[in-house]
Design a protein around this motif. Structure first.
Motif, mmCIF file in Angstrom:
data_model
loop_
_atom_site.group_PDB
_atom_site.id
_atom_site.type_symbol
_atom_site.label_atom_id
_atom_site.label_comp_id
_atom_site.label_asym_id
_atom_site.label_seq_id
_atom_site.Cartn_x
_atom_site.Cartn_y
_atom_site.Cartn_z
ATOM 1 N N ALA A 1 41.606 34.112 50.644
ATOM 2 C CA ALA A 1 41.056 35.066 49.641
ATOM 3 C C ALA A 1 41.979 35.866 48.873
ATOM 4 C CB ALA A 1 39.757 35.411 50.247
ATOM 5 N N GLY A 2 41.887 35.900 47.701
ATOM 6 C CA GLY A 2 42.856 36.739 46.960
ATOM 7 C C GLY A 2 44.044 36.369 46.717
ATOM 8 N N SER A 3 44.222 34.874 47.137
ATOM 9 C CA SER A 3 45.556 34.202 46.989
ATOM 10 C C SER A 3 46.016 34.095 45.418
ATOM 11 C CB SER A 3 45.806 33.039 47.771
ATOM 12 O OG SER A 3 46.770 32.070 47.254
ATOM 13 N N ASP A 4 47.071 34.241 45.123
ATOM 14 C CA ASP A 4 47.683 33.844 43.709
ATOM 15 C C ASP A 4 46.995 32.433 43.240
ATOM 16 O OD1 ASP A 4 48.623 36.356 43.391
ATOM 17 O OD2 ASP A 4 50.661 35.598 43.803
ATOM 18 N N PRO B 1 26.320 33.776 48.295
ATOM 19 C CA PRO B 1 27.008 32.619 49.133
ATOM 20 C C PRO B 1 28.540 32.718 49.213
ATOM 21 C CG PRO B 1 25.613 31.630 47.444
ATOM 22 C CD PRO B 1 25.704 33.174 47.181
ATOM 23 N N VAL B 2 29.009 32.050 50.264
ATOM 24 C CA VAL B 2 30.407 32.389 50.604
ATOM 25 C C VAL B 2 31.128 30.874 50.409
ATOM 26 C CG1 VAL B 2 31.933 33.141 52.641
ATOM 27 C CG2 VAL B 2 29.953 34.245 52.042
ATOM 28 N N LYS B 3 32.433 30.953 50.139
ATOM 29 C CA LYS B 3 33.125 30.000 50.360
ATOM 30 C C LYS B 3 34.312 30.407 51.388
ATOM 31 C CE LYS B 3 32.601 27.883 45.788
ATOM 32 N NZ LYS B 3 33.316 26.916 44.699
ATOM 33 N N HIS B 4 34.315 29.311 52.550
ATOM 34 C CA HIS B 4 35.173 29.885 53.585
ATOM 35 C C HIS B 4 36.520 29.242 53.327
ATOM 36 C CE1 HIS B 4 32.536 31.803 55.863
ATOM 37 N NE2 HIS B 4 31.554 31.200 55.842
ATOM 38 N N THR B 5 37.681 29.887 53.019
ATOM 39 C CA THR B 5 38.940 29.429 53.013
ATOM 40 C C THR B 5 39.599 28.950 54.349
ATOM 41 O OG1 THR B 5 40.118 31.434 53.028
ATOM 42 C CG2 THR B 5 39.390 30.598 50.953
ATOM 43 N N ALA B 6 39.018 29.488 55.442
ATOM 44 C CA ALA B 6 39.586 29.260 56.895
ATOM 45 C C ALA B 6 39.595 28.015 57.293
ATOM 46 C CB ALA B 6 39.178 30.222 57.758
ATOM 47 N N LEU B 7 38.512 27.020 56.649
ATOM 48 C CA LEU B 7 38.149 25.893 57.072
ATOM 49 C C LEU B 7 39.093 24.841 56.047
ATOM 50 C CD1 LEU B 7 35.839 27.419 58.494
ATOM 51 C CD2 LEU B 7 34.559 25.327 58.078
ATOM 52 N N THR C 1 26.482 28.034 38.200
ATOM 53 C CA THR C 1 26.790 29.522 37.428
ATOM 54 C C THR C 1 26.363 30.590 38.371
ATOM 55 O OG1 THR C 1 24.585 29.178 36.286
ATOM 56 C CG2 THR C 1 26.505 28.578 35.290
ATOM 57 N N THR C 2 25.931 30.126 39.459
ATOM 58 C CA THR C 2 25.689 31.077 40.858
ATOM 59 C C THR C 2 27.046 31.582 41.185
ATOM 60 O OG1 THR C 2 23.840 30.065 41.523
ATOM 61 C CG2 THR C 2 24.678 31.567 43.077
ATOM 62 N N GLU C 3 27.211 33.053 41.476
ATOM 63 C CA GLU C 3 28.377 33.628 41.907
ATOM 64 C C GLU C 3 28.646 33.594 43.408
ATOM 65 O OE1 GLU C 3 30.211 37.241 40.395
ATOM 66 O OE2 GLU C 3 29.749 38.017 42.226
ATOM 67 N N PHE C 4 29.710 33.058 43.591
ATOM 68 C CA PHE C 4 30.264 32.845 45.057
ATOM 69 C C PHE C 4 31.356 33.878 45.555
ATOM 70 C CE2 PHE C 4 28.451 28.893 46.977
ATOM 71 C CZ PHE C 4 27.666 28.489 46.199
ATOM 72 N N GLU C 5 31.429 34.268 46.662
ATOM 73 C CA GLU C 5 32.443 35.044 47.156
ATOM 74 C C GLU C 5 33.654 34.136 47.944
ATOM 75 O OE1 GLU C 5 31.320 37.937 49.984
ATOM 76 O OE2 GLU C 5 33.342 38.890 50.010
ATOM 77 N N LEU C 6 34.759 34.074 47.731
ATOM 78 C CA LEU C 6 35.703 33.505 48.391
ATOM 79 C C LEU C 6 36.129 34.380 49.638
ATOM 80 C CD1 LEU C 6 38.110 32.051 45.634
ATOM 81 C CD2 LEU C 6 37.490 30.781 47.474
ATOM 82 N N ARG C 7 36.146 33.947 50.638
ATOM 83 C CA ARG C 7 36.278 34.545 52.114
ATOM 84 C C ARG C 7 37.503 33.977 52.972
ATOM 85 N NH1 ARG C 7 30.847 37.024 54.164
ATOM 86 N NH2 ARG C 7 31.471 35.634 56.114
ATOM 87 N N GLY C 8 37.949 34.810 53.824
ATOM 88 C CA GLY C 8 38.676 34.316 54.748
ATOM 89 C C GLY C 8 40.370 34.359 54.295
#
Ligand code: FEO
Ligand code: CA
Ligand code: CA
Length: 684
Positions: free
Chosen positions: A243-246, A350-356, A233-240
């Motif tokens: 991020a923001g993709s449909d 914390p971050v989730k790295h979409t570029a990987l 339940t901790t909030e993560f940021e999607l980045r790369g």
């Protein structure tokens, strides 16, 4: 051997710190992944094999010539092991520094067994306090509120990050991969989990950050302002770039940039800039009701990631509809990433790295190329899946200033994602599936990194960049990547710059309807796994490779221990996590030993006359898997995951009593090991 290609620079911005799996483990850890046909039903292996072999024969000279320019000689394409053996490291008949200990014999004891002259302590157990106000752990009165302040379940990766210049205080960062409800909750009814149990399981996932202090009795946890629990339940940021993709938007997050939680965090690594990367691995098993999806493209993509069928194992969908893909199709797209945690800032998001890319990440490990760009290697841990690397656009900034940290923590947001294709250099008929060496004396060859996407640009015909990042497996299928035998941990060796990958096993290799053996995965029905050594130009497109170990019973002719005398090595089966000591020796944990004894931690030199001399450093209790590990000059730490997790056992019928003894129920825990005399690990 030939000089190494342009590679890493020694720029660690932090000091270098350096029984067969039970069905219940398969069920709770991997969602019975191995009981199903592999998710990769693409035909690319057959196509790829054909192309690779044709290219090998037609273009061997050409390929050798290209590499010769890079690495200084086509002769280096084979015979790596023989060349390594001529190096003088560890000569004079003395054991290689770092591996001078009496190996622990294979056993089935219900304890952690360490070499003579070494001591151990249990650092922290599931349920021990992490945050102020955590109640004492009570097996019979577990609540989500308590678990959110306590150490989570089934510790896998462990990292130690320094807090003082004297090496006494560290931040211990640990992944909590999965929950085994039948072993956690007395009287657990798998058809009717209670909401309290489900929410407790959400809190038992994620990561823990705990200050630990080094003393005469090992590592001791302390309460501190750094301590933190990260849960589902901790909030993560999607980045790369994605991020923001449909593809990442849900009704709870119409921006596609915010996700609650992380799950199935398997292995990880400490970055040179002092953060932790953690791999979201078997995320498929938490999602229910894929059988409600009728759109053929969506259905195919779910199946490619192992998401199928009706209710989930844990029935979480009854308590939050985000676990029901019939309700929230895109929620599963928000798991399966590499996450990055800043343990030095307990308030950081914390971050989730979409570029990987998105797949069943075992982990990701970073090295720094000579030009300062960072390179992250990652394996997709399922049978017939792939090995990837990411090369950043930006360059690392040295130092620990706030500016440098902010800059470095954005490096994994933009760059190029590649997948690996391996080509063997021995005739096809010599790779007969037995594991016996071909006539050139090595399983070895060359390889290439095939670009998949860079920023908003896709290199995969028919797929947008967003699709490549979110459905990376499909992209890799299309470009003909090489299907591997379950790529687990993959890490660059900070001493010799080579990259080592544990391929844990693949019982389906060569089975009807599945890919057959190739030189990089040379055994059919591969029960014991192997260890791959890659000589890579970190930012380049080509590499050389060889198999350092083909694991199993040393008396089995289908095993290989770097060319070392097999009568003098410890048996090793199912390699999983890897680490390095300051001498560059490779340390390997095992998961699911198929040789009838407990899992363990092994050390093996990778250069010199003792290259391939595997020695067992410790074993873990029955039913457990060895994870972590952390190897420093004077301390080794391992995570003991799922002790007592045997078929037929449960919280009401424990098969192990580790670590508390007596009639207690088992608890996953972290263990530290050090020399009684305080000396260096494995020193003469
Ligand atoms: Fe969680 Fe690949 O082991
Ligand atoms: Ca060969
Ligand atoms: Ca693992």
């Amino acid at each position: 051997m030939a000089p190494r290609p342009a590679g890493r620079i020694p720029l660690p911005l932090l000091p270098h710190f350096s029984a067969k799996r039970s069905l219940v483990t398969c069920r709770y850890r991997c969602g019975n992944q191995c009981a199903h046909e592999p998710s990769n039903t693409s035909s690319n292996t057959y196509f790829g094999d054909l192309v690779e072999r044709v290219l090998t024969r037609r273009g061997a000279l050409k390929a050798g010539g290209v590499l010769a320019l890079t690495v200084g000689g086509a002769a280096a394409l084979s015979g790596t092991a023989a060349a390594e053996r001529t190096r003088p490291t560890g000569g004079s008949g003395r054991p290689v520094p770092g591996t001078d200990f009496a190996p622990v014999a294979p056993n089935t004891e219900d304890r952690v067994v360490v070499p003579d002259g070494y001591r151990q302590n249990v650092v922290i157990r599931w349920g021990d306090p992490v945050l102020p106000g955590a109640p004492e752990f009570d097996f019979d009165d577990q609540t989500p509120e308590a678990q959110e302040k306590q150490f989570g379940y089934n510790n896998d990766f462990a990292g130690l990050l320094p807090l003082d210049p004297h090496g006494r205080k560290h931040l211990l960062v640990v992944n909590h991969e999965y929950t085994t409800e039948s072993h956690m909750f007395p009287g657990y009814d798998e058809e009717n989990p209670t909401e309290q149990q489900v929410r407790t399981a959400w809190a038992a996932h994620g990561l823990s950050v705990v200050l630990v202090e080094r003393g005469r009795d090992g590592l001791v946890p302390r309460m501190s302002g750094y301590n933190r629990r990260i849960t589902l339940t901790t909030e993560f940021e999607l980045r790369g770039p994605a991020a923001g993709s449909d593809l990442l938007k849900t009704s709870a997050d119409p921006t596609g940039t915010r996700v609650l939680g992380t799950q199935n965090n398997c292995s990880g690594s400490v970055t040179p800039w002092g953060t932790v990367l953690s791999g979201e691995e078997n995320v498929h098993q938490y999602f229910a009701n894929a059988d409600r999806i009728t759109d053929p493209v969506a259905k195919r993509r779910l199946e490619r990631y192992g998401i199928s069928g009706g209710p989930s194992e844990r029935k979480w969908e009854r308590f939050d509809s985000r676990w029901d893909v019939g309700e929230e199709l895109n929620e599963s797209n928000r798991f399966g990433w590499i996450v990055e945690i800043d343990p030095y800032d307990p308030n950081s998001t914390p971050v989730k790295h979409t570029a990987l890319g998105r797949f069943k990440h075992e982990s990701a490990s970073v090295t720094i190329a000579e030009d300062g760009r960072v390179v992250a290697y990652s394996g997709d841990d399922e049978r017939f899946e792939y090995i990837y690397k990411f090369v950043s656009n930006g360059k690392v900034k040295p130092g620990r200033s706030a500016h440098a940290r902010r800059h470095n923590m954005a490096l994994l947001d933009s760059g190029t994602l590649y997948v690996a294709r391996f080509t063997g250099n021995s005739p096809e008929e010599e790779i007969d599936g037995s594991g016996e060496l071909p006539s050139d004396g090595a399983f070895d060859g060359t390889g290439e990194w095939i670009p998949l996407a860079s920023g908003n640009r896709s290199f995969v015909p028919g797929m947008s960049a967003d699709e490549v990042y979110v459905f990376t497996r499909e992209a890799a299928d299309r470009v003909g990547a090489t299907k591997m035998d379950r790529p687990e941990d993959i890490e660059p060796n900070p001493v010799n710059g080579r990259v080592y990958c544990a391929l844990t096993n693949n019982s389906n290799r060569g089975a009807a309807g599945n890919a057959g053996p190739d030189e990089a995965n040379p055994r059919v029905h591969n029960k014991h796994g192997h260890v791959l050594e890659i000589d890579d130009d970190p930012t380049g497109r080509e590499f050389r490779w060889n198999l350092l170990l083909v694991c199993g019973d040393p008396q089995d002719p289908g095993t290989y221990f770097g060319g070392f005398d097999k009568s003098q090595v410890s048996p090793i089966s199912c390699p999983d996590n890897v680490a390095f000591d300051r001498h560059g020796n490779l340390w390997i944990t095992t998961d699911g030993n198929e040789l009838g004894s407990n899992d363990g931690l092994f050390a093996v030199p990778v250069t010199g006359p003792e290259r391939g001399k595997v020695k067992q450093f410790l074993t873990v209790p029955i039913g457990a898997e060895t994870c972590g590990p952390v190897v420093t000059d004077d301390l080794v730490a391992v995570c003991v995951q799922h002790p007592g997790e045997l078929d037929g056992a449960s919280a009401d019928n424990p098969a192990s009593h580790w670590p508390d003894g007596g009639s207690s129920r088992p608890r996953p825990a972290v263990v530290a090991v050090w020399r009684e005399d305080g000396g260096e690990i494995g020193a003469s």
